[in-house]
Design a protein around this motif. Sequence first.
Motif, PDB file in Angstrom:
ATOM      1  N   SER A  48       2.339   1.062  -2.278  1.00  0.00           N
ATOM      2  CA  SER A  48       0.328   0.249  -2.541  1.00  0.00           C
ATOM      3  C   SER A  48      -0.035   1.429  -2.270  1.00  0.00           C
ATOM      4  N   ASP A  49      -0.003   2.322  -1.916  1.00  0.00           N
ATOM      5  CA  ASP A  49      -0.468   4.127  -2.322  1.00  0.00           C
ATOM      6  C   ASP A  49      -0.271   4.460  -3.743  1.00  0.00           C
ATOM      7  N   ARG A  53      -2.675  -1.737  -4.907  1.00  0.00           N
ATOM      8  CA  ARG A  53      -2.759  -2.584  -3.987  1.00  0.00           C
ATOM      9  C   ARG A  53      -2.775  -4.169  -4.896  1.00  0.00           C
ATOM     10  N   SER A  56       1.133  -4.973  -6.112  1.00  0.00           N
ATOM     11  CA  SER A  56       1.914  -4.805  -4.609  1.00  0.00           C
ATOM     12  C   SER A  56       1.736  -6.452  -4.137  1.00  0.00           C
ATOM     13  N   VAL A  97      -0.105  -4.871   2.923  1.00  0.00           N
ATOM     14  CA  VAL A  97      -1.613  -4.238   2.124  1.00  0.00           C
ATOM     15  C   VAL A  97      -2.781  -5.120   1.836  1.00  0.00           C
ATOM     16  N   TYR A 101      -6.491  -3.681   0.942  1.00  0.00           N
ATOM     17  CA  TYR A 101      -6.861  -4.878  -0.143  1.00  0.00           C
ATOM     18  C   TYR A 101      -8.674  -4.544  -0.152  1.00  0.00           C
ATOM     19  N   GLY A 308      -2.171   2.559   2.204  1.00  0.00           N
ATOM     20  CA  GLY A 308      -1.433   1.478   3.172  1.00  0.00           C
ATOM     21  C   GLY A 308      -0.574   2.122   3.944  1.00  0.00           C
TER      22      GLY A 308
END
Length: 363
Positions: A48-49, A53, A56, A97, A101, A308
Motif C-alpha cells: 500500500s505504501d 491505499r 489495496s 491498510v 488510510y 503501511g
Amino acid sequence: MFATMYSTQAILPEIGSAFAVSPPRAGLTISSVMLAVAVGAWLWGPLSDRYGRRRSLLVASVLLVPPTIAAAVAPTFAALLAARAAQGLCMPGLLTVGVPYVMEAFAPRLGGLAMGYYVSSLVAGGLIGRVGVALLASWIGWRSAIGALAVLPLAAALVMYHTLPDVPAATREEPRLQGIGRHLRNVALLRTAFSGSALFFSFVGVFSYITFRLEAPPFSLGAAARGLIFLLWLFGAAGPVAGRLADRVGWLRLLLGALLVAVAGLLLSLPDGMVTLVPGLALLTMAMFTGATAAQVGVFAAARTDRGAASALYFSSYYLSGLLGAYLPGIAWEAWGWNGVVFVGGGVVLAAAMLAAPAAFRR
C-alpha cells in the motif's frame, strides 16, 4: 473483514461434528486466520505504501470473496483450514491498510474521531461474525451461513470503488528495507505496538476462558446464557468517544489510561459473583477498544513515512499476541483456575503500562 475473521468462533461445535475433529482442532479455524493475518500484514502494508491505499483496499476486498466461498464448500477439514488461511492473507489489505488510510483520508477533517468510527466498525463486524453467523447457522446451516458472508466484501468493494477518496502516494525517504529497519528501531512505535498487543493478549485470554468459568460452579450457566457475555462487545461503540478523548488528552495518555482500566477490570473479575464479574469484564472491554483506538492513532503519529509498513509491524505483533492469548492463559487456567488467567493477562498489561507511563507523563 472482521465478520469473516470470527465467523467460525460461534459454530465450532458444528464444525467439529461435521469433520469429526476435537474442540482444540476446530479452534484452528480461528488460529489459522490470525497467523495468516500476522504474516500477510508484511505483504499488504508495504504494497500500500508503493501502490496506494485505496487500490489495496479494493483489491483485498475482492480477493476475500473466493476463499470465503471456498470455506463454505470445503470437503475436508484440511481444505477448510487452507481456505481460512487464504482469507487471513487477504484481510490485512483491509485492516493493516485501513489504519493509515483512515488517518490520511479522514483524520485531517475529523481528527481522532475518524479512528474511533473505524474501530467501532470492527466491533460491529466481530458481533456479526459471532452472533449473526450463529443465528443464521441455526436457520440455513453453518456452510451457508459462512458462505453468505462473501456478499459483504463484494458489496464493500463496489461501495468503496464509487465512494472512497484517493490519498496522495506515501512519501519515501530511503530504500524499503531500510525504512522497515528504521521502524524496528522506533521506540515510540514499538512501545505502542506492545501496549496494543498486551491489551489484545489479555482480552483474547479472558474471553476464551470465561466460558469455562461460567460453566462451572458457582455460576453453572448453560450455553445460551454463557454466550450472552459476548454482548459486552457492544461497549466497542465507545470508539468515537475514545477518538475525541485522544484529541483532547493525547493518544498516549489515553492508551496508558486504558491499560490501567484493563488491570482494574481484571482484578474486579476475581471474586465469584456476577455483581463484580460483569462490571470487571465490561471495564476490560471498554479498555480494549479505547486502547485500540489510541494505539492506532499512535502508530500514525509515530511513523512519518512508510506508514503501511509501520501498520504491518503493529498488526503482526497484535495478532501474534492474540495467538499467545488463546494459549498461554489456558495453561494458567488448568494450573490455577481463573486467578491464573487474571495473573497472566494482568501481568502483561501492567508491564505495558509501566513502559508507557514515563513517555505519557513527559508530554
